[in-house]
Design a protein around this motif. Structure first.
Motif, PDB file in Angstrom:
ATOM      1  N   PRO A  10       0.824  -1.222   0.000  1.00  0.00           N
ATOM      2  CA  PRO A  10       0.000   0.000   0.000  1.00  0.00           C
ATOM      3  C   PRO A  10       0.855   1.269   0.000  1.00  0.00           C
ATOM      4  N   LEU A  11       0.297   2.327  -0.577  1.00  0.00           N
ATOM      5  CA  LEU A  11       0.932   3.641  -0.439  1.00  0.00           C
ATOM      6  C   LEU A  11       0.245   4.376   0.706  1.00  0.00           C
ATOM      7  N   THR A  12       0.947   5.323   1.292  1.00  0.00           N
ATOM      8  CA  THR A  12       0.452   6.054   2.459  1.00  0.00           C
ATOM      9  C   THR A  12       0.301   7.521   2.092  1.00  0.00           C
ATOM     10  N   ILE A  13      -0.824   8.095   2.496  1.00  0.00           N
ATOM     11  CA  ILE A  13      -1.053   9.533   2.294  1.00  0.00           C
ATOM     12  C   ILE A  13      -1.206  10.166   3.671  1.00  0.00           C
ATOM     13  N   ALA A  14      -0.348  11.154   3.968  1.00  0.00           N
ATOM     14  CA  ALA A  14      -0.389  11.863   5.265  1.00  0.00           C
ATOM     15  C   ALA A  14      -0.917  13.277   5.034  1.00  0.00           C
ATOM     16  N   PHE A  15      -1.721  13.777   5.972  1.00  0.00           N
ATOM     17  CA  PHE A  15      -2.316  15.108   5.817  1.00  0.00           C
ATOM     18  C   PHE A  15      -2.620  15.673   7.197  1.00  0.00           C
ATOM     19  N   GLN A  16      -2.889  16.985   7.199  1.00  0.00           N
ATOM     20  CA  GLN A  16      -3.240  17.668   8.434  1.00  0.00           C
ATOM     21  C   GLN A  16      -4.754  17.723   8.553  1.00  0.00           C
ATOM     22  N   ASN A  17      -5.262  17.456   9.741  1.00  0.00           N
ATOM     23  CA  ASN A  17      -6.704  17.538  10.007  1.00  0.00           C
ATOM     24  C   ASN A  17      -6.883  18.284  11.318  1.00  0.00           C
TER      25      ASN A  17
ATOM     26  N   GLU B 283      -2.570  13.115  10.362  1.00  0.00           N
ATOM     27  CA  GLU B 283      -3.278  11.868  10.112  1.00  0.00           C
ATOM     28  C   GLU B 283      -2.728  11.229   8.852  1.00  0.00           C
ATOM     29  N   SER B 284      -2.973   9.947   8.718  1.00  0.00           N
ATOM     30  CA  SER B 284      -2.525   9.243   7.520  1.00  0.00           C
ATOM     31  C   SER B 284      -3.520   8.134   7.177  1.00  0.00           C
ATOM     32  N   ALA B 285      -3.498   7.726   5.933  1.00  0.00           N
ATOM     33  CA  ALA B 285      -4.375   6.645   5.457  1.00  0.00           C
ATOM     34  C   ALA B 285      -3.594   5.821   4.444  1.00  0.00           C
ATOM     35  N   GLN B 286      -3.842   4.533   4.448  1.00  0.00           N
ATOM     36  CA  GLN B 286      -3.179   3.643   3.515  1.00  0.00           C
ATOM     37  C   GLN B 286      -4.161   3.202   2.432  1.00  0.00           C
ATOM     38  N   TYR B 287      -3.631   3.103   1.218  1.00  0.00           N
ATOM     39  CA  TYR B 287      -4.458   2.717   0.074  1.00  0.00           C
ATOM     40  C   TYR B 287      -3.747   1.606  -0.696  1.00  0.00           C
ATOM     41  N   SER B 288      -4.491   0.530  -0.969  1.00  0.00           N
ATOM     42  CA  SER B 288      -3.914  -0.561  -1.746  1.00  0.00           C
ATOM     43  C   SER B 288      -4.243  -0.430  -3.225  1.00  0.00           C
ATOM     44  N   GLY B 289      -5.074   0.561  -3.564  1.00  0.00           N
ATOM     45  CA  GLY B 289      -5.433   0.761  -4.962  1.00  0.00           C
ATOM     46  C   GLY B 289      -5.429   2.236  -5.314  1.00  0.00           C
TER      47      GLY B 289
ATOM     48  N   ALA C 145      -3.128  18.108 -12.680  1.00  0.00           N
ATOM     49  CA  ALA C 145      -1.664  18.153 -12.830  1.00  0.00           C
ATOM     50  C   ALA C 145      -1.021  16.920 -12.218  1.00  0.00           C
ATOM     51  N   GLU C 146       0.261  16.683 -12.597  1.00  0.00           N
ATOM     52  CA  GLU C 146       0.957  15.498 -12.127  1.00  0.00           C
ATOM     53  C   GLU C 146       1.186  15.498 -10.625  1.00  0.00           C
ATOM     54  N   ASP C 147       1.230  16.670 -10.027  1.00  0.00           N
ATOM     55  CA  ASP C 147       1.471  16.745  -8.586  1.00  0.00           C
ATOM     56  C   ASP C 147       0.189  17.000  -7.809  1.00  0.00           C
ATOM     57  N   GLU C 148      -0.963  16.710  -8.420  1.00  0.00           N
ATOM     58  CA  GLU C 148      -2.245  16.927  -7.747  1.00  0.00           C
ATOM     59  C   GLU C 148      -2.920  15.566  -7.487  1.00  0.00           C
ATOM     60  N   ILE C 149      -3.810  15.634  -6.526  1.00  0.00           N
ATOM     61  CA  ILE C 149      -4.490  14.408  -6.115  1.00  0.00           C
ATOM     62  C   ILE C 149      -5.950  14.725  -5.808  1.00  0.00           C
ATOM     63  N   VAL C 150      -6.823  13.750  -6.048  1.00  0.00           N
ATOM     64  CA  VAL C 150      -8.260  13.874  -5.750  1.00  0.00           C
ATOM     65  C   VAL C 150      -8.626  12.785  -4.755  1.00  0.00           C
ATOM     66  N   LEU C 151      -9.309  13.186  -3.679  1.00  0.00           N
ATOM     67  CA  LEU C 151      -9.737  12.241  -2.656  1.00  0.00           C
ATOM     68  C   LEU C 151     -11.258  12.165  -2.635  1.00  0.00           C
ATOM     69  N   ASP C 152     -11.775  11.173  -1.945  1.00  0.00           N
ATOM     70  CA  ASP C 152     -13.227  11.084  -1.814  1.00  0.00           C
ATOM     71  C   ASP C 152     -13.723  12.263  -0.999  1.00  0.00           C
TER      72      ASP C 152
ATOM     73  N   THR D  17       1.287  14.484   1.839  1.00  0.00           N
ATOM     74  CA  THR D  17       2.525  13.729   1.642  1.00  0.00           C
ATOM     75  C   THR D  17       2.156  12.310   1.239  1.00  0.00           C
ATOM     76  N   VAL D  18       2.684  11.884   0.091  1.00  0.00           N
ATOM     77  CA  VAL D  18       2.412  10.535  -0.408  1.00  0.00           C
ATOM     78  C   VAL D  18       3.700   9.729  -0.318  1.00  0.00           C
ATOM     79  N   ILE D  19       3.615   8.606   0.390  1.00  0.00           N
ATOM     80  CA  ILE D  19       4.761   7.706   0.545  1.00  0.00           C
ATOM     81  C   ILE D  19       4.469   6.465  -0.296  1.00  0.00           C
ATOM     82  N   ASP D  20       5.268   6.301  -1.358  1.00  0.00           N
ATOM     83  CA  ASP D  20       5.008   5.168  -2.255  1.00  0.00           C
ATOM     84  C   ASP D  20       5.503   3.863  -1.630  1.00  0.00           C
ATOM     85  N   PRO D  21       5.201   2.698  -2.231  1.00  0.00           N
ATOM     86  CA  PRO D  21       5.584   1.412  -1.643  1.00  0.00           C
ATOM     87  C   PRO D  21       7.082   1.242  -1.447  1.00  0.00           C
ATOM     88  N   ALA D  22       7.909   2.015  -2.170  1.00  0.00           N
ATOM     89  CA  ALA D  22       9.364   1.917  -1.999  1.00  0.00           C
ATOM     90  C   ALA D  22       9.864   2.789  -0.867  1.00  0.00           C
TER      91      ALA D  22
END
Length: 983
Positions: free
Chosen positions: A613-620, A625-631, A653-660, A741-746
C-alpha cells in the motif's frame, strides 16, 4: 421296474471332517409292484438309500434310472418333478400341514401337479383309508393313527407309481401300526411300496422283499418264496420238519398213522392237535402257511426283477405349481410368531416407503404447471416480465485463471425497445418500466424526499421506476380516478397509483416552504410537485392524476405497527417491488427528458492494485493523520463525470491528487468549516455532515422532521460552491494545509496538492493524473486477484427497460405461453422471467422441494436398508420356523420356486401393509406440506398421483424382493433331504 439304482455312493462329513460312507456302491432293481422293506440298524444307510431313490438327495457316485432316464443328467428341479410325478412319501411323524384341513392336505398333492382340487377324488381316497368323515377337520384334532392315514391318503391321491415310507409306524401303537401296514400291503398289489423299518417281524409278515444294510452295504437281499409241503398220502402232508397237515382224519390209513406216530415220537416238546376252524386259520396265518399247505419263507434274491424296456423320451415329469392361495396361507401363518419384530419391521418400512412416496411426489413436481395454475387463481390484474442472463464466475491471479465456479449465476439486465415491442405483439400493449439504473442488476430505488417518514409499515413513499405508456393506453385511461388526459402528459408529468396517493397522504407531502399539503381527495394531489431523490441526483416531477391500483386486503394487518408477521412483510415487499403500486405512469418522452437528472451517478472505477500500500499523510485540524491505500485510479474519461475539481478546472496536474468527498472535507478541516462565513449559503449547508452528504448522496438529515430529505438541485450546486470557497479560504488563510505527503511502496516521499474530490464512487481510492498513475502502476502495481463474468450475453447499447408489465391475459393460452417461456435460456444465455411474489414463492418452494427431495431420498434409502435388514431377519426367522412345512412340501413334490413363492407371499403381505400405510402417511404429509405452501403462495403444489403410487408400489416390491430373495435362496438351494431332516 421303473426304478433301478446303480453303484450308488453317498458320503457325509462327520464331526472333525472325517468322511463317512453312508452308501458304498449299492445297486438294485425294483419290481413294478410289491412291498420292499429296507432293514438295518441306525447308520446302516437304509434312510439314505430311500432318500436317494426318492430324489430327496443326490448321490456322489452312481446313478438312478427312472423309466429309462438317468439321474446323471438331472437338475434339482428334475428330481423335484420326478418326486412330484411318481413318488408318494409317508413319514413317521405324519407331516401334515396344520394350517390346512384334512381335505386340503390331500388336495395339495393334486394341486402341486397343476390339477384342480377334485373334491370327489379326495373324498374317495379318504374313503379308502376310512377318513371320509374327517375331511373338514384340522390335523391337530386327529389321533396319530388318523394323521398317518391322512398322510397315506395324500400319498395316494395323485396315484403315484411308487410309495416310499420312512418308519411309518414308528410313532404308533402296535395295533394302529398293523392297520397301517395292512393298508400299505393292499396298495402294494398295484404299486411299488418301499418301507424303511426297524421291525423285522412286520417285514416278514408284510414284505415281499427284505433288503438289509450294514455300513452302507447290502448284507442281505431276500424275497418271499413258497415251499411246497411233502405229501405222503392223499390225507397227510408234512410242512417242513415241525408241522403236519391232516386233510381228512377219517380216511387215514395205517401207513398214515405210522408216519404220524413217527412224527410225534421225534417231537421234543408239547404237541397240540386241533380241528377248530378258527384255530386252524389263525395257525396258518401265524405260521405263514397258505391253503395249499405251502409255507411262506424268505430266500436269497438270486435274480433281480425283469425290467421293461422304457423309452426315456416318454418319461415326462410334472413340474410342481403351488397355488398362490396356499403360498399366502402358509406365509401368513408365521406372521403371528414374532409380533414385536413384525411391528418394528412394519414401522421402519412405513417410514422408508413414506420417504420414497414424498420423494416420488417431488420428482414429478412441475414448477411451471404449479406456477400456471397458481396464476390462474391469483386474482392478478397484470403480469410482469423481467430479463436475466446466466454467467459463470472466473477468478484470475496475475492474469492466469485460478478458479472457475461450478455454479451458474444469474443477473438482471435491461431489455431494448425492440424486445419490448416483440412482447407487446404477443401480450398486447404493455408498460415499459425503467428506473435509470446504470446496470440492469441493481434496482434504482428513488425516494420522494418532500415527505415525512411514515409511522406504519403499510405506507411506502419510494418509487420503483417509471411506467412508459404504450401507444394504446385506453386501459389506463379507464382506471383514472381523476380528471386527467393521458395524451396531454408532459415530459415531467406523472400519474400515480391510488396506493401511492394513500402513502403520500399518510406520510404527509410538503410544499416548497416545508408545509404539509392537505390531501383529502385524489384531485388534491393534481398539480403538486414530487421531489424524487436518486443516488446522487434529484428530479422534480408534477403529479397530473391518479389511477386505481390498490394493494390486496391481505396486507391490511401491516397498517398496524404491531404486526410481526415476517412472511407477510416479505410478501408485501415483493408485491410492491413487482407491481406498479410505486411506479408512476409517464409519457414516452419522459425517459430522455429526465435521463441526466434521474440516473444514478454512482460508478465503479477500474482500479489498479499495489503490491504494497501507499500512504497519504495530511493535516486535520492541526493533527497529523494518515491513510493507507492498496489501490489507485487515473483521472480519465471513466472518472471525470464523478470528480469535482476546484475552480471549474477539467485537467489534473501530475502533482495533484483527488480524494473522496469525506476525506477531502477532513483535509480542509471541521474547524475551518465552522469558522468560515456561510451566510451566503442555504442554511442546510451550515451543517458539516449534511454538506458532505449532499455532495455524496444528494440527501441530508432534517433535524426538525427527523427525516432524510433530498436536496434540491440549487442546494446541491451551492454545496459545490461552498467546497470551492472553503478550499480557497484554506489556501488564502493557511488555516488548513491542502498539501499532502504521499509515501510510495518503496518508501519514497512526494508532495501532492489536493485538487478536488470525487463522489458516487463505490471505493475510496485516490485519483492521480494519468502519467502519475501509470508511473506508480509500472513500479509497484500488479494484477491482483480479480473475477469476471463469463457469459455469451452482451448488454445492447439501447437497453433501457428493467421490466415490462401487461394486462393479465384473458386467453389462458397466452398465460400458459408466458409461463412456459419463462426461464427458457436462449443461445446468448439470456431469458425472461415472470416477476411476481407468486413466481418468487413458487421458486422458493421449488428450492425447498429440491432440498427436501434430497433429504427424503437419503432418509428413505437409509430407512429402506434398515427395513430390508429387519425384513431379511424376519424372513430368516420365519424360514427357521417353517422348516417343517418346507420339508413336507419338498417331500410331496414342491420345487425351490414354490418355497420362494411362500416367503415372497409372506414378505408381500408385510410390504403390502406397509404400502397401504405409507400411501396414507404420504397423503397426509402432502396435505400438511400443501397447507404450508398454501400460506406461502396460495396454491397446493404436491400432487400424490398415480405415478407416485406406482413408484411407491415399486419400492415396496423391490424392498420385499431383495429382503426375501437372499434368505430364501439359501434354503431353496438346499437339497430336500436337508429340510426333511428338520422334521
Amino acid at each position: 421296474s421303473m426304478l433301478e439304482i446303480r453303484n450308488l455312493v453317498k458320503e457325509y462329513k462327520a464331526k472333525g471332517g472325517v468322511a463317512v460312507r453312508a452308501l458304498d456302491g449299492v445297486s438294485l432293481q425294483f419290481a413294478e409292484t410289491g412291498m420292499v422293506f429296507l432293514l438295518g440298524k441306525s447308520g446302516s444307510g437304509k434312510s439314505t438309500l430311500l432318500n436317494l431313490c426318492g430324489g430327496l438327495d443326490t448321490p456322489d457316485e452312481g446313478e438312478i434310472i427312472i423309466k429309462g432316464r438317468s439321474s446323471k443328467d438331472f437338475t434339482q428341479a428334475d428330481f423335484d418333478s420326478y418326486r412330484n410325478t411318481f413318488i408318494g412319501f409317508i413319514f413317521q411323524e405324519y407331516n401334515v400341514l396344520d394350517e390346512f384341513s384334512v381335505e386340503d392336505n390331500i388336495a395339495l398333492a393334486l394341486e402341486l401337479q397343476g390339477k384342480n382340487k377334485n373334491r370327489e377324488q379326495v373324498l374317495a381316497i379318504l374313503r379308502q383309508v376310512e377318513m371320509e368323515a374327517f375331511a373338514s377337520r384340522k390335523p391337530n384334532t386327529l389321533s396319530g393313527g388318523q394323521k398317518q392315514r391322512v398322510a397315506i391318503a395324500r400319498a395316494l391321491v395323485k396315484n403315484p407309481e411308487i410309495i416310499m415310507a420312512d418308519e411309518p409306524t414308528g410313532a404308533l401303537d402296535s395295533n394302529t401300526g398293523k392297520q397301517v401296514f395292512d393298508t400299505l400291503k393292499k396298495l402294494s398289489e398295484s404299486k411299488l411300496v418301499i418301507v424303511v423299518s426297524h421291525d423285522r417281524e412286520f417285514a416278514e409278515i408284510y414284505g415281499d422283499r427284505i433288503i438289509e444294510l450294514k455300513d452302507g452295504k447290502i448284507i442281505s437281499d431276500v424275497s418271499k418264496s413258497h415251499v411246497e409241503a411233502r405229501k405222503t398220502s392223499e390225507n397227510l402232508r408234512f410242512i417242513g420238519d415241525n408241522t403236519v397237515s391232516v386233510q381228512n382224519g377219517a380216511a387215514l390209513t395205517d401207513a398214515d398213522m405210522r408216519n404220524i406216530r413217527d412224527f410225534l415220537t421225534r417231537s421234543q416238546g408239547n404237541v397240540f392237535i386241533t380241528n377248530g376252524a378258527k384255530e386252524i386259520t389263525d395257525f396258518r396265518k401265524a405260521a405263514h402257511i397258505d391253503e395249499n399247505d405251502a409255507r411262506e419263507t424268505f430266500l436269497d434274491t438270486k435274480e433281480q426283477p425283469a425290467l421293461p424296456a422304457y423309452d426315456p423320451a416318454n418319461a415326462k415329469f410334472i413340474r410342481s405349481r403351488l397355488p398362490a392361495r396356499h403360498a399366502i396361507r402358509i406365509g401368513a401363518s408365521s406372521m403371528k410368531l414374532k409380533p414385536i419384530r413384525l411391528l418394528f419391521t412394519i414401522l421402519l418400512s412405513l417410514v422408508a416407503f413414506t420417504m420414497f412416496g414424498l420423494f416420488s411426489t417431488f420428482t414429478f413436481y412441475n414448477e411451471k404447471d404449479v406456477l400456471y395454475n397458481t396464476y390462474l387463481t391469483s386474482g392478478y390484474d397484470t403480469i410482469r416480465f423481467e430479463k436475466q442472463y446466466n454467467y459463470v464466475t472466473v477468478t484470475y491471479e496475475n492474469g492466469e485463471e485460478t478458479y472457475r465456479s461450478s455454479y451458474v449465476n444469474t443477473e438482471r439486465t435491461p431489455f431494448t425497445p425492440e424486445e419490448l415491442n416483440q412482447l407487446q405483439k404477443t401480450y398486447g400493449d404493455g408498460l415499459g418500466i425503467f428506473d435509470y439504473s446504470t446496470d440492469g442488476n441493481s434496482y434504482n430505488s428513488m425516494s420522494i424526499s418532500n415527505t415525512y417518514a411514515s409511522k406504519q409499515q403499510y405506507y411506502v413513499s419510494t418509487l420503483y421506476g417509471f411506467a412508459e405508456l404504450p401507444a394504446d393506453y385506453s386501459r389506463w385511461q379507464d382506471l383514472l380516478v381523476t380528471d386527467t388526459d393521458l395524451a396531454a402528459l408532459g415530459d415531467k408529468d406523472v400519474v400515480i397509483s391510488t396506493y401511492l396517493f394513500d402513502s403520500l397522504k399518510e406520510s404527509g407531502l410538503q410544499d416548497n416552504d416545508g408545509k404539509k399539503i392537505p390531501l383529502n381527495a385524489y384531485q388534491d394531489i393534481v398539480g403538486k410537485t414530487l421531489q424524487i431523490s436518486t443516488s446522487g441526483s434529484n428530479l422534480e416531477v408534477t403529479v397530473k392524476g391518479v389511477f386505481r391500483y390498490d394493494l390486496p386486503q391481505e396486507f391490511d394487518d401491516l397498517k398496524e405497527n404491531s404486526s410481526n408477521d415476517y412472511s407477510l412483510q416479505d410478501k408485501f415487499s415483493k408485491t410492491l417491488r413487482n407491481g406498479i403500486y410505486l411506479t408512476p405512469l409517464v409519457s414516452p418522452a419522459f425517459y430522455e427528458a429526465n435521463k441526466t437528472a434521474a440516473a444514478s451517478a454512482q460508478t465503479y472505477f477500474e482500479t489498479a492494485y499495489l503490491e504494497t500500500p501507499l500512504t497519504i499523510a495530511f493535516q486535520n485540524d492541526g493533527n497529523e493523520e494518515s491513510a493507507q491505500y492498496s489501490g489507485l485510479a487515473a483521472y480519465n474519461a471513466a472518472t471525470k463525470e464523478n470528480v469535482h475539481l476546484v475552480g471549474g478546472r477539467t485537467t489534473l496536474a501530475e502533482d495533484e491528487i483527488v480524494l473522496d468527498v469525506y476525506r477531502a472535507f477532513n483535509v480542509l478541516g471541521y474547524l475551518l468549516f465552522e469558522s468560515f462565513d456561510k451566510s451566503d449559503f442555504d442554511p442546510v449547508l451550515h451543517d458539516f455532515n449534511n454538506c458532505m452528504n449532499i455532495l455524496q448522496n444528494g440527501t441530508y438529515w432534517d433535524y426538525e422532521t427527523q427525516n432524510t430529505v433530498a436536496a434540491s438541485a440549487a442546494v446541491r450546486e451551492q454545496a459545490f460552491a461552498l467546497f470551492d470557497a472553503l478550499y480557497q479560504a484554506a489556501v488564502d488563510t493557511g488555516e488548513s494545509n491542502v498539501s499532502l505527503t504521499v509515501i510510495d511502496p518503496a518508501g519514497n516521499t512526494s508532495t501532492f496538492t489536493l485538487a478536488g474530490f470525487y463522489f458516487n464512487y463505490s471505493n475510496s481510492d485516490p485519483i492521480f493524473a494519468q502519467s502519475t498513475f501509470d508511473s506508480l502502476v509500472a513500479s509497484f502495481g500488479f494484477e491482483n486477484s480479480r473475477w469476471e463474468k463469463e457469459t455469451n450475453y452482451v448488454v445492447p447499447a439501447d437497453a433501457k427497460y428493467c421490466a415490462a408489465v401487461f394486462s393479465f391475459p384473458s386467453d389462458t393460452r397466452l398465460l400458459r405461453s408466458a409461463v412456459d417461456g419463462s426461464n427458457v435460456v436462449a443461445e446468448d444465455d439470456s431469458f425472461y422471467i415472470l416477476a411476481s411474489p407468486l413466481s418468487d414463492s413458487v421458486s422458493q418452494a421449488t428450492d425447498m422441494l429440491q432440498s427436501l427431495q434430497t433429504i427424503f431420498m437419503w432418509v428413505g434409502i437409509v430407512m429402506a436398508v434398515f427395513s430390508m435388514l429387519l425384513l431379511f431377519n424376519f424372513i430368516s426367522v420365519s424360514i427357521t420356523n417353517k422348516k417343517k412345512e418346507i420339508g413336507i412340501l419338498r417331500a410331496v413334490g414342491a420345487r425351490s420356486a414354490d418355497v420362494f413363492k411362500i416367503f415372497f407371499s409372506e414378505s408381500a403381505i408385510i410390504s403390502g401393509i406397509c404400502f397401504v400405510l405409507a400411501m396414507i402417511a404420504t397423503f397426509v404429509t402432502c396435505f400438511f406440506l400443501n397447507q404450508t405452501f398454501m400460506d406461502m403462495i396460495g396454491a397446493s403444489i404436491l400432487v400424490f398421483g398415480p405415478i407416485s403410487w406406482l413408484i411407491l408400489f415399486g419400492i415396496a416390491a423391490v424392498t420385499s424382493f431383495i429382503a426375501t430373495f437372499l434368505p430364501v435362496l439359501s434354503i431353496a438351494r438346499k437339497k430336500p433331504v436337508e429340510s426333511i431332516r428338520a422334521l
